[in-house]
Design an enzyme around this catalytic site. Sequence first.
Site, PDB file in Angstrom:
ATOM      1  N   LYS A   1      24.513  46.313  15.510  1.00 52.29           N
ATOM      2  CA  LYS A   1      23.234  47.008  15.414  1.00 52.29           C
ATOM      3  C   LYS A   1      22.580  47.028  16.791  1.00 52.29           C
ATOM      4  O   LYS A   1      22.365  45.989  17.405  1.00 52.29           O
ATOM      5  CB  LYS A   1      22.303  46.328  14.417  1.00 52.29           C
ATOM      6  CG  LYS A   1      20.988  47.098  14.270  1.00 52.29           C
ATOM      7  CD  LYS A   1      19.915  46.273  13.607  1.00 52.29           C
ATOM      8  CE  LYS A   1      18.577  47.001  13.786  1.00 52.29           C
ATOM      9  NZ  LYS A   1      17.443  46.185  13.381  1.00 52.29           N
TER      10      LYS A   1
ATOM     11  N   GLY B   1       8.132  44.467  11.108  1.00 55.60           N
ATOM     12  CA  GLY B   1       7.324  43.352  10.619  1.00 55.60           C
ATOM     13  C   GLY B   1       5.951  43.728  10.111  1.00 55.60           C
ATOM     14  O   GLY B   1       5.161  42.853   9.759  1.00 55.60           O
TER      15      GLY B   1
ATOM     16  N   ALA C   1      13.017  48.702   9.150  1.00 56.84           N
ATOM     17  CA  ALA C   1      11.691  48.214   9.568  1.00 56.84           C
ATOM     18  C   ALA C   1      10.559  48.888   8.808  1.00 56.84           C
ATOM     19  O   ALA C   1      10.583  50.097   8.552  1.00 56.84           O
ATOM     20  CB  ALA C   1      11.467  48.397  11.066  1.00 56.84           C
ATOM     21  N   GLY C   2       9.578  48.076   8.451  1.00 58.66           N
ATOM     22  CA  GLY C   2       8.351  48.584   7.856  1.00 58.66           C
ATOM     23  C   GLY C   2       8.234  48.411   6.368  1.00 58.66           C
ATOM     24  O   GLY C   2       7.123  48.433   5.826  1.00 58.66           O
TER      25      GLY C   2
ATOM     26  N   ASN D   1      13.749  42.338   6.843  1.00 61.45           N
ATOM     27  CA  ASN D   1      13.760  40.899   7.087  1.00 61.45           C
ATOM     28  C   ASN D   1      12.425  40.279   6.693  1.00 61.45           C
ATOM     29  O   ASN D   1      12.348  39.480   5.770  1.00 61.45           O
ATOM     30  CB  ASN D   1      14.069  40.614   8.564  1.00 61.45           C
ATOM     31  CG  ASN D   1      14.177  39.127   8.839  1.00 61.45           C
ATOM     32  OD1 ASN D   1      15.115  38.484   8.396  1.00 61.45           O
ATOM     33  ND2 ASN D   1      13.216  38.568   9.562  1.00 61.45           N
ATOM     34  N   THR D   2      11.369  40.690   7.370  1.00 60.67           N
ATOM     35  CA  THR D   2      10.061  40.068   7.163  1.00 60.67           C
ATOM     36  C   THR D   2       9.577  40.191   5.730  1.00 60.67           C
ATOM     37  O   THR D   2       8.970  39.261   5.184  1.00 60.67           O
ATOM     38  CB  THR D   2       9.019  40.693   8.109  1.00 60.67           C
ATOM     39  OG1 THR D   2       9.511  40.625   9.455  1.00 60.67           O
ATOM     40  CG2 THR D   2       7.695  39.952   8.044  1.00 60.67           C
TER      41      THR D   2
END
Length: 328
Positions: A171, A232, A258-259, A280-281
Amino acid sequence: MALSISLTVNGETRRSTASTIAELVRELSLKPEKVAVEHNGEIAPRSTLEQVELKEGDRLEIVTFVGGGSDAADDSWEVAGHRFNSRLIVGTGKYKDFAQNAAAVEASGAEIVTVAVRRVNVSDPNQPLLMDFIDPKKVTYLPNTAGCFTAEEAIRTLRLAREAGGWDLVKLEVLGEARTLYPDMRETLQATEVLAKEGFKPMVYCVDDPIAAKQLEEAGAVAIMPLGAPIGSGLGIQNKVTIRLIVEGAKVPVLVDAGVGTASEAAEAMELGCDGVLMNTAIAEAKDPIRMARAMKYGVIAGREAYLAGRMQTRKYADPSSPLAGMI
C-alpha cells in the site's frame, strides 16, 4: 462390462456402474478425501469409502464444505492475482496492545491487514512483535508507507519491506502535510511509476478525484484507494459522487481508504460499488473495538449485498405498498 445399478444420490435417482462409494464419488468428479457420505442413513467413515460396496436401491447423501451464510454465487474479489473473500481491510495501529489488535482482526473477518514498516528496537530485542499475534501465513500483510512525505521515502520503505518479508503487494501513501494527511498526488504518482517498474503491485491511497485515479491506474497502480474523508477523522464519505465516478472509470479494484467512522458508512462505501473498505481508527478507537470490528464486517457485507441487489428508484411522491383499490 460392469453392471449398471439404480441409486438415489442427494435426492435424485441416477444409474451408475460404480461398485464402491469411492468410485461413485470420483464418477461425480469429486475427491473422496474432500466429502462426507451418508449411506442408507448411516455415516460412512471416509477411511472405508474404497471398501463399502454399492447395491441396487442404495440411498446416499454426499456433502462437502462451502462458504456458509449465503446461497449466492462466489463473490470473492481479486487484486493483482491475489484472491480474497473478505472485502474489509483493517489496520494495525492505535490498539492498546497486539492481543486486542489480533482479536479485532479475528472479529472483522479481514484477510488483509496493513502494517507500517518501522525500525527494529535494538535496545530490546525481546519486545513483542505483531507477527507473534497475527500470523502472516494466515492473514495477508500489506506493508504501507504511513508517515512518508516524499516519493523517495516511500520507495525506500517498500524496498526494505520487500527485503524483510518478500512482499510485492503493498500500500502506497505519500502525504502532503501533517495537518490533513491528504496525499501529495505529484509525489504519489512518481512513486507509483517507480514501484511498478520495480515489480511492486501498489495499492494507492489518493484524493477522491477521477482524473488522478485514472492517472494512477495508467502508472501501474493495481488498486485505487480514494479517501472518504481525512485519515482518522471518522467523518464518513464526504463526496459520494466522485467516489462513484472513480468506480465507474476504473479497471482495477477501488477501495475507500480513510474517513469511515461506523458500520453504516462502511455499507455506504460498498453501496457505491467499491470493491472494499480499509479502516483502522474506526475500530481501534471504538469503546469496544472487538464489537465494532464485527459491526464493520456486517456493514461491508450488507452494503455489498445491497449494491448487487440494486436499490429501488427514488420518487418525488409517495407510492403505497398496499393497493388502494377494493378498500372497505
